[in-house]
Each structure stands twice: as C-alpha cells, then as structure tokens.
Design an enzyme around this catalytic site. Structure first.
Site, PDB file in Angstrom:
ATOM      1  N   TYR A  49       0.845  -1.199   0.000  1.00  0.00           N
ATOM      2  CA  TYR A  49       0.000   0.000   0.000  1.00  0.00           C
ATOM      3  C   TYR A  49       0.875   1.241   0.000  1.00  0.00           C
ATOM      4  O   TYR A  49       1.688   1.430   0.908  1.00  0.00           O
ATOM      5  CB  TYR A  49      -0.905  -0.005   1.236  1.00  0.00           C
ATOM      6  CG  TYR A  49      -1.686   1.280   1.406  1.00  0.00           C
ATOM      7  CD1 TYR A  49      -2.608   1.679   0.446  1.00  0.00           C
ATOM      8  CD2 TYR A  49      -1.503   2.083   2.514  1.00  0.00           C
ATOM      9  CE1 TYR A  49      -3.327   2.855   0.591  1.00  0.00           C
ATOM     10  CE2 TYR A  49      -2.220   3.264   2.677  1.00  0.00           C
ATOM     11  CZ  TYR A  49      -3.130   3.642   1.712  1.00  0.00           C
ATOM     12  OH  TYR A  49      -3.831   4.805   1.861  1.00  0.00           O
ATOM     13  N   ASP A  64       0.395  14.873   6.844  1.00  0.00           N
ATOM     14  CA  ASP A  64      -0.583  14.408   5.850  1.00  0.00           C
ATOM     15  C   ASP A  64      -1.843  15.271   5.933  1.00  0.00           C
ATOM     16  O   ASP A  64      -2.866  14.860   6.476  1.00  0.00           O
ATOM     17  CB  ASP A  64      -0.916  12.940   6.111  1.00  0.00           C
ATOM     18  CG  ASP A  64      -1.875  12.366   5.079  1.00  0.00           C
ATOM     19  OD1 ASP A  64      -1.962  12.932   3.976  1.00  0.00           O
ATOM     20  OD2 ASP A  64      -2.538  11.366   5.392  1.00  0.00           O
ATOM     21  N   ASP A  92      -2.730   5.446  -2.565  1.00  0.00           N
ATOM     22  CA  ASP A  92      -3.528   6.548  -2.040  1.00  0.00           C
ATOM     23  C   ASP A  92      -3.518   7.686  -3.057  1.00  0.00           C
ATOM     24  O   ASP A  92      -2.452   8.191  -3.416  1.00  0.00           O
ATOM     25  CB  ASP A  92      -2.899   6.996  -0.715  1.00  0.00           C
ATOM     26  CG  ASP A  92      -3.680   8.073   0.009  1.00  0.00           C
ATOM     27  OD1 ASP A  92      -4.626   8.631  -0.570  1.00  0.00           O
ATOM     28  OD2 ASP A  92      -3.319   8.368   1.168  1.00  0.00           O
ATOM     29  N   ASP A  94      -5.676  10.420  -2.543  1.00  0.00           N
ATOM     30  CA  ASP A  94      -6.314  11.537  -1.834  1.00  0.00           C
ATOM     31  C   ASP A  94      -7.676  11.867  -2.439  1.00  0.00           C
ATOM     32  O   ASP A  94      -8.486  10.988  -2.663  1.00  0.00           O
ATOM     33  CB  ASP A  94      -5.389  12.747  -1.817  1.00  0.00           C
ATOM     34  CG  ASP A  94      -4.211  12.567  -0.854  1.00  0.00           C
ATOM     35  OD1 ASP A  94      -4.285  11.666  -0.012  1.00  0.00           O
ATOM     36  OD2 ASP A  94      -3.237  13.313  -0.964  1.00  0.00           O
ATOM     37  N   HIS A 119      -7.217   4.638  -4.407  1.00  0.00           N
ATOM     38  CA  HIS A 119      -8.451   5.049  -3.725  1.00  0.00           C
ATOM     39  C   HIS A 119      -8.592   6.556  -3.727  1.00  0.00           C
ATOM     40  O   HIS A 119      -7.628   7.303  -3.620  1.00  0.00           O
ATOM     41  CB  HIS A 119      -8.564   4.451  -2.322  1.00  0.00           C
ATOM     42  CG  HIS A 119      -7.594   4.929  -1.292  1.00  0.00           C
ATOM     43  ND1 HIS A 119      -7.662   6.189  -0.723  1.00  0.00           N
ATOM     44  CD2 HIS A 119      -6.563   4.301  -0.678  1.00  0.00           C
ATOM     45  CE1 HIS A 119      -6.714   6.308   0.186  1.00  0.00           C
ATOM     46  NE2 HIS A 119      -6.024   5.195   0.223  1.00  0.00           N
ATOM     47  N   GLU A 121     -11.136   9.743  -2.086  1.00  0.00           N
ATOM     48  CA  GLU A 121     -11.930   9.981  -0.879  1.00  0.00           C
ATOM     49  C   GLU A 121     -12.861  11.176  -1.057  1.00  0.00           C
ATOM     50  O   GLU A 121     -12.626  12.048  -1.904  1.00  0.00           O
ATOM     51  CB  GLU A 121     -11.011  10.193   0.316  1.00  0.00           C
ATOM     52  CG  GLU A 121     -10.128  11.408   0.205  1.00  0.00           C
ATOM     53  CD  GLU A 121      -8.896  11.329   1.101  1.00  0.00           C
ATOM     54  OE1 GLU A 121      -8.708  12.279   1.881  1.00  0.00           O
ATOM     55  OE2 GLU A 121      -8.141  10.338   1.015  1.00  0.00           O
ATOM     56  N   CYS A 129      -5.389  13.576   7.079  1.00  0.00           N
ATOM     57  CA  CYS A 129      -5.316  12.165   7.449  1.00  0.00           C
ATOM     58  C   CYS A 129      -6.661  11.744   8.029  1.00  0.00           C
ATOM     59  O   CYS A 129      -7.279  12.480   8.812  1.00  0.00           O
ATOM     60  CB  CYS A 129      -4.208  11.961   8.473  1.00  0.00           C
ATOM     61  SG  CYS A 129      -4.241  10.343   9.300  1.00  0.00           S
ATOM     62  N   ARG A 164     -13.414   5.745  -1.052  1.00  0.00           N
ATOM     63  CA  ARG A 164     -13.257   5.904   0.403  1.00  0.00           C
ATOM     64  C   ARG A 164     -14.182   7.012   0.898  1.00  0.00           C
ATOM     65  O   ARG A 164     -14.244   8.090   0.305  1.00  0.00           O
ATOM     66  CB  ARG A 164     -11.810   6.253   0.726  1.00  0.00           C
ATOM     67  CG  ARG A 164     -11.583   6.810   2.130  1.00  0.00           C
ATOM     68  CD  ARG A 164     -10.127   7.057   2.389  1.00  0.00           C
ATOM     69  NE  ARG A 164      -9.912   8.124   3.353  1.00  0.00           N
ATOM     70  CZ  ARG A 164      -8.726   8.490   3.845  1.00  0.00           C
ATOM     71  NH1 ARG A 164      -7.641   7.850   3.444  1.00  0.00           N
ATOM     72  NH2 ARG A 164      -8.628   9.480   4.709  1.00  0.00           N
ATOM     73  N   GLU A 194     -13.517   4.817   6.176  1.00  0.00           N
ATOM     74  CA  GLU A 194     -12.370   5.185   7.003  1.00  0.00           C
ATOM     75  C   GLU A 194     -12.770   5.399   8.468  1.00  0.00           C
ATOM     76  O   GLU A 194     -13.820   5.958   8.781  1.00  0.00           O
ATOM     77  CB  GLU A 194     -11.735   6.469   6.449  1.00  0.00           C
ATOM     78  CG  GLU A 194     -10.610   7.062   7.290  1.00  0.00           C
ATOM     79  CD  GLU A 194      -9.364   6.194   7.356  1.00  0.00           C
ATOM     80  OE1 GLU A 194      -9.482   5.020   7.774  1.00  0.00           O
ATOM     81  OE2 GLU A 194      -8.267   6.696   7.026  1.00  0.00           O
ATOM     82  N   ASN A 216      -8.619   0.044   7.090  1.00  0.00           N
ATOM     83  CA  ASN A 216      -7.345   0.702   7.353  1.00  0.00           C
ATOM     84  C   ASN A 216      -6.955   0.486   8.813  1.00  0.00           C
ATOM     85  O   ASN A 216      -7.633   0.982   9.717  1.00  0.00           O
ATOM     86  CB  ASN A 216      -7.501   2.202   7.062  1.00  0.00           C
ATOM     87  CG  ASN A 216      -6.184   2.955   7.116  1.00  0.00           C
ATOM     88  OD1 ASN A 216      -5.115   2.361   7.171  1.00  0.00           O
ATOM     89  ND2 ASN A 216      -6.267   4.273   7.098  1.00  0.00           N
TER      90      ASN A 216
END
Length: 298
Positions: A49, A64, A92, A94, A119, A121, A129, A164, A194, A216
């Site tokens: 990942y 982050d 990731d 974002d 992914h 989000e 984060c 996500r 998440e 996660n």
C-alpha cells in the site's frame, strides 16, 4: 482465447483482482520509498500500500494534510512499483487532486506508473489524514461525479478503483455506510469506510455494505487493531497497514539518536504525534489563518 492471449502477462490490476477472487484477506503493508518496497517484497507479502501519510512524512517531511501534489505521488508510485517487482500496489490518491477532470488525469498518471489500484476519498480539499479531527466533506453527488470520472478514465478495465468515505468522523457511522452504498452503486470496485471507532462499527460496515471492503489499520489511530482472521471472517478483502514500517522507523530512529545524546521531542501518541514531528502545528496555523480570514471577509 488464442495462445498469444493466454501468454500475455496480467496487468497489475489483473494480479490484484486475482487475489481478490481468492477467499482470504489481502494484507498490504504501507510503503513509502524504494527500501520499504523492497522489504515488503522480500518478506513474502502479496500486495503493498502506497501510503499518502508515509510519503508525506518520510518522503517530504510534511504532515498528511493535503500538501503533496499528484505529480509527487505519481513519481513515488513509479519508484515503488519498480522496487516491488510485480507485487500489486494499492495507491492513495487523496481527493483526486481537483475537479473531475483532474481526477481523470490522476487516474491516467497513476495507471501509467503501474499501480494496481487507487483510492479516492470524499473529503474536501485540502484533505486531512483520516485519523485526524475536523475533516470536511464534499457532497455524495460531488464525489460520485469524481468517481465516474475515474471509472471512465482508466484504460485498463482491471485497474481497481476504490471509493473511500471519511463521513464517520463528522457525520457518524450510519451516514458513512449510506455513502459507501451509494458509491458501490455508482460502480466502485472496492469500498473503504475510514476510521470506524470500535468493533461494533467494523461489524456493522461488513454487514450493511454489499461490496468488497478495505479496512485501514492505523497504529495508534481511531480504529481498534483487529485480528486478520476476524476481518476475513467478517468479509473484509483488504487490510492496509500504512504505519507498519513507518512507525518502527520513527521510534527506533529516535531511540538511536537518543543514545547519541539527542534530546527527545515531546509529541502525542498516534498519527497526530507523528505529524507534529514534521510541522503539523506550523502548517495548520497557516491554514487556519487564511481560513479565518476568508470567513471574516464573507
């Protein structure tokens, strides 16, 4: 199928989909550079990942909170894919780094970098984060537009698109599950709710979201550490562990520096403490200053 088609090697997405078709949990340790990728490859894991937090902290010395760009993440993905040598990389991406057209370009660039999955989000930009407070979201309609752009942009149908939702923190578990269902209906291949905050929420997500699920496992984060066998029993298909290498790297690094006479910094435990080591308070102050100015002028 012709012999030439049978001999054609599977794409990265195809290799990940083959793993997803098996009846077992995929454990994907977090990687952030060439060394961490080699360590995962040489210890027998079937997937890895690319952690946005890990790349931010270890690659750029930044918290982050949405400071990295698409091109910086894409370049790191290329390095990691090469080091992994065929092991599928889940990346990731974002918020997709902008509007739907930006999301389309993000998907194309990540795909060219060789990732197996990415992914996106439903946080507003700049994101945070998932285990920090005060996250802001876009509407489900805004996110499904981005998700559609991602699905339409991929040139390899096997590239796995993961949706996500970060709604659990600001809006509660029921809204998070509702959004996950909407994103599954919109065509996401895998769903990622998440930061569930207890085992009952982990079970509720598994029971109510009718789609392959990613969870996660953040060390010191909001989600309780849950045994792989239990996650598999509930039906989760992927467990990412973004801090599996980064957290020991930081802790052992501080211990080594302390033995050399260094003074240990004061930091909170968990993700927030990690980000404080790389300037979370300073960067947050900049963001809050201009956020407050914008509200005052409205």
């Amino acid at each position: 199928m012709s012999p030439s088609q049978q001999a054609r090697p599977a794409t990265a997405g195809g290799r990940l989909r083959a793993l997803l078709a098996q009846d077992s949990l995929i454990t994907a340790p977090g990687v952030f550079d060439g060394l961490s990728a080699h360590l995962v490859a040489r210890t027998g894991f079937s997937a890895a990942y690319l952690s946005g937090a890990g790349v931010s902290v270890a690659g750029f010395g930044l918290p982050d909170i949405g400071l990295l760009t698409q091109s910086e993440m894409t370049e790191r993905a290329r390095i990691v894919v090469t080091a992994l040598g065929g092991i599928p990389l889940i990346a990731d991406a974002d918020t997709g780094y902008g509007a739907p057209m930006n999301v389309a370009r993000t998907v194309r660039e990540y795909e060219k970098a060789g990732v197996a999955a990415l992914h996106l989000e439903d946080q507003a930009f700049p994101k945070k984060c998932g285990h920090l407070p005060d996250k802001e979201l876009v509407t489900p309609e805004e996110f499904t537009a981005k998700l559609d752009a991602a699905l339409q942009a991929r040139t390899d149908d096997d590239l796995v698109i993961i949706a996500r939702t970060d709604a659990r923190g600001p809006l509660g578990i029921d809204e998070a599950i509702d959004r996950a269902g909407r994103y599954a209906a919109a065509g996401a291949d895998v769903l990622f709710v998440e930061a569930p905050q207890n085992i009952r929420e982990i079970e509720k997500i598994a029971a109510e979201v009718d789609a392959p699920l990613l969870i996660n496992m953040v060390q010191g984060g909001l989600t309780p550490d849950t045994a792989p066998d239990r996650l598999a029993e509930l039906g989760y298909r992927i467990a990412i562990h973004p801090g599996a290498l980064l957290a020991p790297y930081v802790l052992h690094g501080l211990e080594a520096l302390g033995r050399l006479g260094g003074t240990m910094p004061q930091a909170m435990p968990g993700p927030q403490g990690l980000f404080e080591l790389v300037g979370l308070r300073e960067w947050s102050a900049i963001g809050e200053r201009y956020h407050d100015n914008a509200k005052d002028s409205a």
